[in-house]
Scaffold this motif. Structure first.
Motif, PDB file in Angstrom:
ATOM      1  N   LEU A   1       0.833  -1.209   0.000  1.00  0.00           N
ATOM      2  CA  LEU A   1       0.000   0.000   0.000  1.00  0.00           C
ATOM      3  C   LEU A   1       0.866   1.258   0.000  1.00  0.00           C
ATOM      4  O   LEU A   1       0.570   2.229  -0.708  1.00  0.00           O
ATOM      5  CB  LEU A   1      -0.905   0.003   1.232  1.00  0.00           C
ATOM      6  N   PHE A   2       1.932   1.240   0.798  1.00  0.00           N
ATOM      7  CA  PHE A   2       2.792   2.421   0.885  1.00  0.00           C
ATOM      8  C   PHE A   2       3.440   2.728  -0.461  1.00  0.00           C
ATOM      9  O   PHE A   2       3.379   3.873  -0.949  1.00  0.00           O
ATOM     10  CB  PHE A   2       3.871   2.208   1.947  1.00  0.00           C
TER      11      PHE A   2
ATOM     12  N   HIS B   1       1.121   9.010  -6.644  1.00  0.00           N
ATOM     13  CA  HIS B   1       1.421  10.445  -6.619  1.00  0.00           C
ATOM     14  C   HIS B   1       2.520  10.819  -7.614  1.00  0.00           C
ATOM     15  O   HIS B   1       2.954  11.979  -7.660  1.00  0.00           O
ATOM     16  CB  HIS B   1       1.835  10.881  -5.206  1.00  0.00           C
ATOM     17  N   GLY B   2       2.985   9.839  -8.381  1.00  0.00           N
ATOM     18  CA  GLY B   2       3.990  10.112  -9.400  1.00  0.00           C
ATOM     19  C   GLY B   2       5.400  10.266  -8.867  1.00  0.00           C
ATOM     20  O   GLY B   2       6.286  10.767  -9.576  1.00  0.00           O
ATOM     21  N   ASP B   3       5.618   9.821  -7.609  1.00  0.00           N
ATOM     22  CA  ASP B   3       6.915  10.059  -6.968  1.00  0.00           C
ATOM     23  C   ASP B   3       7.837   8.852  -6.960  1.00  0.00           C
ATOM     24  O   ASP B   3       8.967   8.954  -6.451  1.00  0.00           O
ATOM     25  CB  ASP B   3       6.701  10.516  -5.517  1.00  0.00           C
ATOM     26  N   LEU B   4       7.406   7.730  -7.494  1.00  0.00           N
ATOM     27  CA  LEU B   4       8.236   6.525  -7.396  1.00  0.00           C
ATOM     28  C   LEU B   4       9.614   6.706  -8.035  1.00  0.00           C
ATOM     29  O   LEU B   4      10.622   6.286  -7.440  1.00  0.00           O
ATOM     30  CB  LEU B   4       7.501   5.333  -8.026  1.00  0.00           C
TER      31      LEU B   4
ATOM     32  N   MET C   1       3.273   0.293  12.272  1.00  0.00           N
ATOM     33  CA  MET C   1       4.483   0.386  11.442  1.00  0.00           C
ATOM     34  C   MET C   1       4.464   1.684  10.654  1.00  0.00           C
ATOM     35  O   MET C   1       3.408   2.139  10.201  1.00  0.00           O
ATOM     36  CB  MET C   1       4.606  -0.827  10.515  1.00  0.00           C
ATOM     37  N   THR C   2       5.637   2.291  10.510  1.00  0.00           N
ATOM     38  CA  THR C   2       5.764   3.540   9.767  1.00  0.00           C
ATOM     39  C   THR C   2       6.765   3.353   8.635  1.00  0.00           C
ATOM     40  O   THR C   2       7.855   2.809   8.835  1.00  0.00           O
ATOM     41  CB  THR C   2       6.233   4.681  10.684  1.00  0.00           C
ATOM     42  N   PHE C   3       6.384   3.805   7.445  1.00  0.00           N
ATOM     43  CA  PHE C   3       7.239   3.720   6.261  1.00  0.00           C
ATOM     44  C   PHE C   3       7.670   5.129   5.855  1.00  0.00           C
ATOM     45  O   PHE C   3       6.878   6.069   5.905  1.00  0.00           O
ATOM     46  CB  PHE C   3       6.489   3.060   5.097  1.00  0.00           C
ATOM     47  N   HIS C   4       8.935   5.250   5.453  1.00  0.00           N
ATOM     48  CA  HIS C   4       9.481   6.520   4.983  1.00  0.00           C
ATOM     49  C   HIS C   4      10.117   6.291   3.609  1.00  0.00           C
ATOM     50  O   HIS C   4      10.709   5.235   3.355  1.00  0.00           O
ATOM     51  CB  HIS C   4      10.573   7.046   5.913  1.00  0.00           C
ATOM     52  N   ALA C   5      10.029   7.291   2.751  1.00  0.00           N
ATOM     53  CA  ALA C   5      10.729   7.263   1.466  1.00  0.00           C
ATOM     54  C   ALA C   5      11.421   8.607   1.259  1.00  0.00           C
ATOM     55  O   ALA C   5      10.818   9.663   1.502  1.00  0.00           O
ATOM     56  CB  ALA C   5       9.755   6.991   0.323  1.00  0.00           C
ATOM     57  N   TRP C   6      12.695   8.557   0.854  1.00  0.00           N
ATOM     58  CA  TRP C   6      13.471   9.773   0.613  1.00  0.00           C
ATOM     59  C   TRP C   6      14.016   9.782  -0.815  1.00  0.00           C
ATOM     60  O   TRP C   6      14.187   8.709  -1.431  1.00  0.00           O
ATOM     61  CB  TRP C   6      14.659   9.863   1.571  1.00  0.00           C
ATOM     62  N   ASP C   7      14.328  10.958  -1.321  1.00  0.00           N
ATOM     63  CA  ASP C   7      14.988  11.045  -2.618  1.00  0.00           C
ATOM     64  C   ASP C   7      16.510  11.052  -2.424  1.00  0.00           C
ATOM     65  O   ASP C   7      17.008  10.951  -1.294  1.00  0.00           O
ATOM     66  CB  ASP C   7      14.514  12.269  -3.403  1.00  0.00           C
TER      67      ASP C   7
ATOM     68  N   GLU D   1      15.645  14.362   0.857  1.00  0.00           N
ATOM     69  CA  GLU D   1      14.363  15.017   1.113  1.00  0.00           C
ATOM     70  C   GLU D   1      13.268  13.951   1.242  1.00  0.00           C
ATOM     71  O   GLU D   1      13.189  13.011   0.438  1.00  0.00           O
ATOM     72  CB  GLU D   1      14.020  15.973  -0.030  1.00  0.00           C
ATOM     73  N   LEU D   2      12.407  14.133   2.252  1.00  0.00           N
ATOM     74  CA  LEU D   2      11.329  13.172   2.476  1.00  0.00           C
ATOM     75  C   LEU D   2      10.307  13.236   1.348  1.00  0.00           C
ATOM     76  O   LEU D   2       9.740  14.296   1.068  1.00  0.00           O
ATOM     77  CB  LEU D   2      10.649  13.446   3.822  1.00  0.00           C
ATOM     78  N   VAL D   3      10.099  12.114   0.697  1.00  0.00           N
ATOM     79  CA  VAL D   3       9.119  12.025  -0.394  1.00  0.00           C
ATOM     80  C   VAL D   3       7.748  11.649   0.155  1.00  0.00           C
ATOM     81  O   VAL D   3       6.722  12.202  -0.231  1.00  0.00           O
ATOM     82  CB  VAL D   3       9.576  10.983  -1.433  1.00  0.00           C
ATOM     83  N   SER D   4       7.718  10.691   1.080  1.00  0.00           N
ATOM     84  CA  SER D   4       6.450  10.227   1.641  1.00  0.00           C
ATOM     85  C   SER D   4       6.699   9.549   2.978  1.00  0.00           C
ATOM     86  O   SER D   4       7.762   8.959   3.208  1.00  0.00           O
ATOM     87  CB  SER D   4       5.758   9.250   0.690  1.00  0.00           C
ATOM     88  N   GLN D   5       5.709   9.654   3.862  1.00  0.00           N
ATOM     89  CA  GLN D   5       5.750   8.947   5.141  1.00  0.00           C
ATOM     90  C   GLN D   5       4.326   8.551   5.509  1.00  0.00           C
ATOM     91  O   GLN D   5       3.415   9.381   5.462  1.00  0.00           O
ATOM     92  CB  GLN D   5       6.350   9.839   6.243  1.00  0.00           C
TER      93      GLN D   5
END
Length: 457
Positions: A29-30, A37-40, A128-134, A138-142
């Protein structure tokens, strides 16, 4: 809120619906949300943090590997257990993970899957918490998710509720309590299975419901057969030997023994087989959870093998009735061992199987409700204390014993007229209240009970 029979019964992999299936679904899901959102393409790093019960027993339940598989795009209902070890080895050896199989990033399990053994998130023990950075940091999603039992996953915007996101589909006979369900049966003349079936028609045709339920039973049945013939030692370090194959051989050699309790040995075999498969990470049906996955299949196989006239129609009635009872637990209490202890898993499954067995043996709605109540009443206070954080001791045997309890509960109810002092609704409320009062160490943390009084070998 409308719950379908297929919300209660879904195909996944072991060893835990809350700790394996849920985290895998949350990870998918994350990453799907990031892609939507086009950020992958921007993502350079992903990190998952597991809290509470997930953090305390995550390695034993395979939560860490489930997250890695989910990030890769694996789904519990489609995941092939025999292929996942190769996928995991490739990620670990290469230090690379392909998000949804589309976008490859650097990935180090030790740094990017963090299990917090003592910290807990506010809404539910399985957080559980998921984070994605570039690449620039920079944080892309959390996003934060909670695995609330049976593979159900909710997001951080659930407004303080541990129920799944509401399905507003109108159904023919809405109910959330046992009393209301019995009232509908009295008003319409329908059985509990027929009430559940008419509700299912809001999503599927009757032919689709029947076909999909028989497909669910096929997976359950295959799980029994796989467990009955697979030798070896279960993974995880406890060196627990699979017992189902040896028991199966012994029972086959005995053939049509005149032992009047022979059927109970077969019932025990069926439950052991399923839960040994689950403990080994095999393909199972959440019923309503993985930790309690052996009870409903065992009782249903017992019905087919030992009750004259049992057939596919009975299988469909059995599963519909069990699901109707499961809805009441899901709506009013919990099926999560991390939230209410094993009474919410094995207790709920025992109750569901007892009511379903009473139904296919010809019980009235009142007798079915009575059987379900008995099944839970004598599991109240059951703790979740897995030794080594593994779904093995006492979980495997506990399913076998609860399967016998379910048969006893059904037969006890059928000997009466359906009237009884303690209603199903009262025992569900009692289970919920008992779970709230239970110390955290007895709720799937491996910090109490047998988990600390048995030396790990």
């Amino acid at each position: 809120m409308a719950l379908s029979v297929f919300d209660l019964f879904s195909v996944g992999i072991g060893p835990s619906s809350s700790h394996t299936v849920g985290p895998m679904r949350a990870a998918v899901l994350f990453v799907e949300g990031v892609r939507e959102h086009g950020d992958l393409p921007r993502v350079a790093r992903v990190k998952a943090e597991l809290f509470g019960s997930l953090g305390a027993t995550g390695h034993g339940h395979g939560s860490n590997t489930a997250v890695m598989l989910g990030l890769s795009g694996e789904r519990p209902e489609l995941c092939q257990p025999r292929e996942v070890q190769g996928r995991l080895a490739q990620i670990r050896d290469s230090g690379r993970l392909s998000l949804l199989g589309e976008h490859e990033i650097d990935f180090a399990e030790a740094d990017d899957v963090v299990l917090h053994r003592r910290a807990t998130l506010p809404l539910h023990p399985n957080g559980m918490t998921f984070h994605a950075w570039d690449a620039a940091g920079e944080l892309v999603s959390q996003r934060t998710y909670y695995s609330v039992g049976g593979g159900f996953v909710i997001g951080e915007d659930a407004s303080g509720s541990t129920k799944v996101v509401e399905d507003t589909t109108p159904v023919a006979h809405p109910f959330t309590t046992g009393d209301r369900l019995l009232q509908i049966c009295a008003e319409t003349g329908l059985s509990i299975a027929q009430v559940m079936l008419e509700n299912e028609l809001s999503w599927r045709t009757e032919e689709e419901v029947r076909s999909e339920l028989l497909a669910i039973w096929q997976v359950m049945s295959e799980c029994i057969d796989n467990g009955a013939r697979t030798e070896g030692v279960l993974p995880g370090g406890l060196k627990v030997r699979r017992r189902a194959p040896d028991l199966h051989r012994r029972l086959k050699v005995e053939g049509s023994s005149d032992d009047p309790l022979r059927g109970m040995d077969w019932l025990t075999l069926y439950a052991l087989a399923v839960n040994e498969e689950n403990a080994a990470g095999g393909r199972v049906v959440t019923a309503p959870t993985n930790g309690a996955a052996g009870i409903i299949p065992a009782v249903l196989r017992y019905y087919l093998d030992f009750v004259p006239g049992a057939d596919d129609d009975g299988v469909v009635r059995f599963l519909l009735t069990a699901a109707a009872i499961g809805v009441i637990y899901k709506e009013n209490a919990s099926i999560s061992g991390a939230e209410v202890g094993c009474q919410g898993e094995v207790g709920s499954a025992c109750s569901m199987a007892a009511g379903a067995m009473a139904a296919v043996l010809g019980g009235t709605p009142a007798q079915v409700e009575n059987a379900a109540e008995i099944g839970m009443e004598h599991n109240l206070g059951l703790t979740c204390d897995p030794v080594g954080g593994l779904v093995q001791i006492p979980c495997i045997e506990r399913n076998a014993v609860a399967s016998v309890k379910a048969i006893t509960a059904a037969r006890t109810a059928l000997r009466g007229d359906g009237s009884h002092v303690v209603s199903l609704d009262k025992v569900v409320k009692t289970m919920r209240d008992t779970g709230r009062d239970m110390k955290v160490k007895y709720k799937e943390t491996a910090r109490g009970g047998l988990a600390v009084n048995v030396i790990e070998c």
